[in-house]
Design a protein around this motif. Structure first.
Motif, PDB file in Angstrom:
ATOM      1  N   GLY A  12       0.797  -1.212   0.000  1.00  0.00           N
ATOM      2  CA  GLY A  12       0.000   0.000   0.000  1.00  0.00           C
ATOM      3  C   GLY A  12       0.833   1.267   0.000  1.00  0.00           C
ATOM      4  N   GLY A  13       2.141   1.134  -0.257  1.00  0.00           N
ATOM      5  CA  GLY A  13       2.952   2.334  -0.437  1.00  0.00           C
ATOM      6  C   GLY A  13       3.829   2.752   0.722  1.00  0.00           C
ATOM      7  N   THR A  14       3.630   2.211   1.921  1.00  0.00           N
ATOM      8  CA  THR A  14       4.494   2.584   3.039  1.00  0.00           C
ATOM      9  C   THR A  14       5.116   1.339   3.652  1.00  0.00           C
ATOM     10  N   TRP A  15       6.233   1.533   4.335  1.00  0.00           N
ATOM     11  CA  TRP A  15       6.917   0.429   4.999  1.00  0.00           C
ATOM     12  C   TRP A  15       6.371   0.260   6.401  1.00  0.00           C
ATOM     13  N   HIS A  16       6.167  -0.989   6.805  1.00  0.00           N
ATOM     14  CA  HIS A  16       5.561  -1.317   8.093  1.00  0.00           C
ATOM     15  C   HIS A  16       6.399  -2.394   8.770  1.00  0.00           C
ATOM     16  N   LEU A  17       6.870  -2.135   9.986  1.00  0.00           N
ATOM     17  CA  LEU A  17       7.616  -3.108  10.787  1.00  0.00           C
ATOM     18  C   LEU A  17       6.717  -3.550  11.926  1.00  0.00           C
ATOM     19  N   PHE A  18       6.704  -4.848  12.213  1.00  0.00           N
ATOM     20  CA  PHE A  18       5.870  -5.327  13.309  1.00  0.00           C
ATOM     21  C   PHE A  18       6.508  -6.531  13.990  1.00  0.00           C
ATOM     22  N   ARG A  34       6.769   6.579   3.874  1.00  0.00           N
ATOM     23  CA  ARG A  34       7.375   6.695   2.547  1.00  0.00           C
ATOM     24  C   ARG A  34       7.351   5.318   1.879  1.00  0.00           C
ATOM     25  N   SER A  35       7.392   5.339   0.568  1.00  0.00           N
ATOM     26  CA  SER A  35       7.427   4.075  -0.156  1.00  0.00           C
ATOM     27  C   SER A  35       8.844   3.722  -0.589  1.00  0.00           C
ATOM     28  N   ALA A  36       9.689   4.739  -0.771  1.00  0.00           N
ATOM     29  CA  ALA A  36      11.078   4.497  -1.171  1.00  0.00           C
ATOM     30  C   ALA A  36      11.943   5.614  -0.600  1.00  0.00           C
ATOM     31  N   PRO A  37      13.159   5.308  -0.286  1.00  0.00           N
ATOM     32  CA  PRO A  37      13.768   3.986  -0.321  1.00  0.00           C
ATOM     33  C   PRO A  37      13.326   3.157   0.883  1.00  0.00           C
ATOM     34  N   ALA A  38      13.684   1.880   0.861  1.00  0.00           N
ATOM     35  CA  ALA A  38      13.403   1.015   2.011  1.00  0.00           C
ATOM     36  C   ALA A  38      14.165   1.550   3.219  1.00  0.00           C
ATOM     37  N   PRO A  39      13.601   1.436   4.414  1.00  0.00           N
ATOM     38  CA  PRO A  39      14.311   1.886   5.615  1.00  0.00           C
ATOM     39  C   PRO A  39      15.676   1.198   5.735  1.00  0.00           C
ATOM     40  N   THR A  40      16.671   1.980   6.127  1.00  0.00           N
ATOM     41  CA  THR A  40      18.018   1.449   6.292  1.00  0.00           C
ATOM     42  C   THR A  40      18.063   0.529   7.513  1.00  0.00           C
ATOM     43  N   VAL A  41      19.146  -0.225   7.625  1.00  0.00           N
ATOM     44  CA  VAL A  41      19.323  -1.083   8.796  1.00  0.00           C
ATOM     45  C   VAL A  41      19.302  -0.225  10.058  1.00  0.00           C
ATOM     46  N   ALA A  42      19.968   0.928  10.025  1.00  0.00           N
ATOM     47  CA  ALA A  42      19.988   1.809  11.201  1.00  0.00           C
ATOM     48  C   ALA A  42      18.583   2.286  11.560  1.00  0.00           C
ATOM     49  N   ARG A  44      15.762   0.713  10.912  1.00  0.00           N
ATOM     50  CA  ARG A  44      15.033  -0.445  11.432  1.00  0.00           C
ATOM     51  C   ARG A  44      15.437  -0.743  12.867  1.00  0.00           C
ATOM     52  N   GLU A  45      16.736  -0.646  13.153  1.00  0.00           N
ATOM     53  CA  GLU A  45      17.211  -0.894  14.521  1.00  0.00           C
ATOM     54  C   GLU A  45      16.672   0.150  15.493  1.00  0.00           C
ATOM     55  N   ARG A  46      16.621   1.424  15.064  1.00  0.00           N
ATOM     56  CA  ARG A  46      16.047   2.480  15.924  1.00  0.00           C
ATOM     57  C   ARG A  46      14.578   2.192  16.205  1.00  0.00           C
ATOM     58  N   ALA A  47      13.845   1.765  15.173  1.00  0.00           N
ATOM     59  CA  ALA A  47      12.432   1.450  15.357  1.00  0.00           C
ATOM     60  C   ALA A  47      12.271   0.279  16.327  1.00  0.00           C
ATOM     61  N   LEU A  48      13.081  -0.762  16.172  1.00  0.00           N
ATOM     62  CA  LEU A  48      13.025  -1.891  17.108  1.00  0.00           C
ATOM     63  C   LEU A  48      13.322  -1.425  18.524  1.00  0.00           C
ATOM     64  N   ASN A  49      14.347  -0.587  18.685  1.00  0.00           N
ATOM     65  CA  ASN A  49      14.698  -0.067  20.013  1.00  0.00           C
ATOM     66  C   ASN A  49      13.534   0.709  20.611  1.00  0.00           C
ATOM     67  N   ASP A  50      12.879   1.530  19.798  1.00  0.00           N
ATOM     68  CA  ASP A  50      11.723   2.292  20.290  1.00  0.00           C
ATOM     69  C   ASP A  50      10.596   1.368  20.749  1.00  0.00           C
ATOM     70  N   LEU A  51      10.530   0.169  20.164  1.00  0.00           N
ATOM     71  CA  LEU A  51       9.506  -0.808  20.542  1.00  0.00           C
ATOM     72  C   LEU A  51       9.954  -1.696  21.698  1.00  0.00           C
TER      73      LEU A  51
END
Length: 94
Positions: A12-18, A34-42, A44-51
């Motif tokens: 659907g156009g956006t990146w979703h981590l769960f 955003r749809s592009a670019p894909a989230p960087t490893v950094a 993704r790691e920040r998002a995981l840390n926030d969770l």
């Protein structure tokens, strides 16, 4: 160390981590608007840390692809990234 998978995909156009949790009605999640670019490893790691999680030691993101429509080679491709994670340890041993 207890590990579990985290996944990230774009539909659907956006990146979703769960983080799919057993017996939970709501899963921890993060969206990038955003749809592009894909989230960087950094990112993704920040998002995981926030969770409250982090990539498990020795594990890295693995990418795979799937079809939007099962068994249809003309279907759009959905990219899926997966990594094993563990609860983030705050502080350390004293």
């Amino acid at each position: 160390m207890n590990t579990l998978p985290a996944q990230m995909s774009n539909s659907g156009g956006t990146w979703h981590l769960f983080v799919p949790l057993m017996n939970a009605s709501v899963w921890p999640a993060h969206d990038w608007a955003r749809s592009a670019p894909a989230p960087t490893v950094a990112e993704r790691e920040r998002a995981l840390n926030d969770l409250g999680y982090e990539s498990a030691p020795g594990h890295h993101w693995i990418w795979t692809e799937d079809s939007e429509i099962y068994d249809d080679p003309t279907s759009s491709v959905r990219l899926i990234a997966t990594v094993l994670i563990a609860p983030r340890v705050l502080g350390g041993a004293s």
